[in-house]
Scaffold this motif. Structure first.
Motif, PDB file in Angstrom:
ATOM      1  N   UNK A  72       0.835  -1.205   0.000  1.00  0.00           N
ATOM      2  CA  UNK A  72       0.000   0.000   0.000  1.00  0.00           C
ATOM      3  C   UNK A  72       0.871   1.257   0.000  1.00  0.00           C
ATOM      4  N   UNK A  73       1.948   1.224   0.785  1.00  0.00           N
ATOM      5  CA  UNK A  73       2.844   2.381   0.841  1.00  0.00           C
ATOM      6  C   UNK A  73       3.518   2.609  -0.507  1.00  0.00           C
ATOM      7  N   UNK A  74       3.980   1.534  -1.136  1.00  0.00           N
ATOM      8  CA  UNK A  74       4.576   1.653  -2.467  1.00  0.00           C
ATOM      9  C   UNK A  74       3.595   2.323  -3.435  1.00  0.00           C
ATOM     10  N   UNK A  75       2.366   1.821  -3.459  1.00  0.00           N
ATOM     11  CA  UNK A  75       1.367   2.341  -4.394  1.00  0.00           C
ATOM     12  C   UNK A  75       1.042   3.805  -4.110  1.00  0.00           C
ATOM     13  N   UNK A  76       0.829   4.134  -2.840  1.00  0.00           N
ATOM     14  CA  UNK A  76       0.472   5.506  -2.483  1.00  0.00           C
ATOM     15  C   UNK A  76       1.598   6.475  -2.791  1.00  0.00           C
ATOM     16  N   UNK A  77       2.826   6.078  -2.477  1.00  0.00           N
ATOM     17  CA  UNK A  77       3.980   6.954  -2.712  1.00  0.00           C
ATOM     18  C   UNK A  77       4.219   7.179  -4.194  1.00  0.00           C
TER      19      UNK A  77
END
Length: 244
Positions: free
Chosen positions: A190-195
């Motif tokens: 999720x962090x990868x996608x959001x960033x």
């Protein structure tokens, strides 16, 4: 303003994008975008790296908050020092100009005339415009035409520092929330996608403001950001496992 007197088209259309006010606003907006981008990248690298070493929420939260605070303070201090130095230089130039106008007015009038001639005015017109501008406000004329400065609108270091800190914090909150809110299994994806999504938006906006290729800018920041996150995750996983 002196520039408006010399440029009838600009005076007739004061709200066009190429006005000094518009340029200033674009510069501030560009700085805010870059500050937010720094916040996203810096804190995302920290929290993803820690997440590679441990799945516990406490250490990730602590590292993220520390990175957010340290980054915001660093950005604010750096911007304050930089803009303060710029403002000091500008004030020194204005002080020197006041002194020269007070002690060598004829030389300054000749200097202003030559500057106007360099802008394309005939010698007679340049002399007339220089004389009229000097009679109206000699200091304002020299500040704008010679120094390209507005004495009443110098850069404010406190505003610059606050703007940099706020934009950094705004960007840093995104990866911090993205890695803390999901379940442990989904934190890193999720962090990868959001960033990467946020970096793409920031890259597109920066390209728009700078008039460059949006596609190239987005690809550059997304690929670079993805590579950076992958690297920090692997480093955190490697050292976390070795130390543990």
């Amino acid at each position: 303003m002196v520039g408006d007197q010399l440029d009838p088209d600009k005076a007739a259309h004061p709200d066009e994008p190429h006005s000094e006010g518009a340029k200033g606003r674009l510069n501030w907006l560009r700085a805010a975008v870059l500050g937010a981008n720094d916040g996203i990248v810096s804190v995302a690298g920290i929290v993803v790296g820690v997440a590679g070493a441990t799945g516990q929420r406490g250490p990730i939260f602590t590292a993220g908050i520390a990175g957010l605070v340290a980054g915001a303070v660093s950005m604010a201090l750096g911007e304050y020092v930089s803009v303060s130095s710029q403002r000091d230089s500008e004030q020194a130039l204005l002080t020197k100009e006041r002194y020269e106008l007070r002690h060598t007015p004829d030389t300054e009038l000749t200097e202003l005339t030559n500057i106007l001639r360099g802008k394309g005015l005939s010698p007679e017109t340049a002399a007339q415009v220089a004389t009229e501008l000097t009679a109206h406000d000699a200091f304002a004329a020299h500040a704008e035409v010679e120094l390209k400065l507005d004495p009443d609108d110098l850069a404010n270091p406190w505003h610059a520092a606050a703007s940099s800190a706020i934009s950094f914090i705004a960007g840093a909150l995104l990866p911090l929330m993205a890695i803390l809110l999901p379940t442990p299994t989904w934190r890193v994806p999720v962090t990868f996608a959001a960033v990467l999504l946020a970096l793409g938006v920031a890259g597109a906006l920066s390209a728009r403001l700078g008039g460059s290729s949006v596609r190239r800018a987005v690809l550059r920041v997304v690929l670079g950001g993805g590579a950076g996150l992958a690297f920090t995750y692997e480093v955190g996983h490697l050292f976390g496992t070795a130390i543990g």
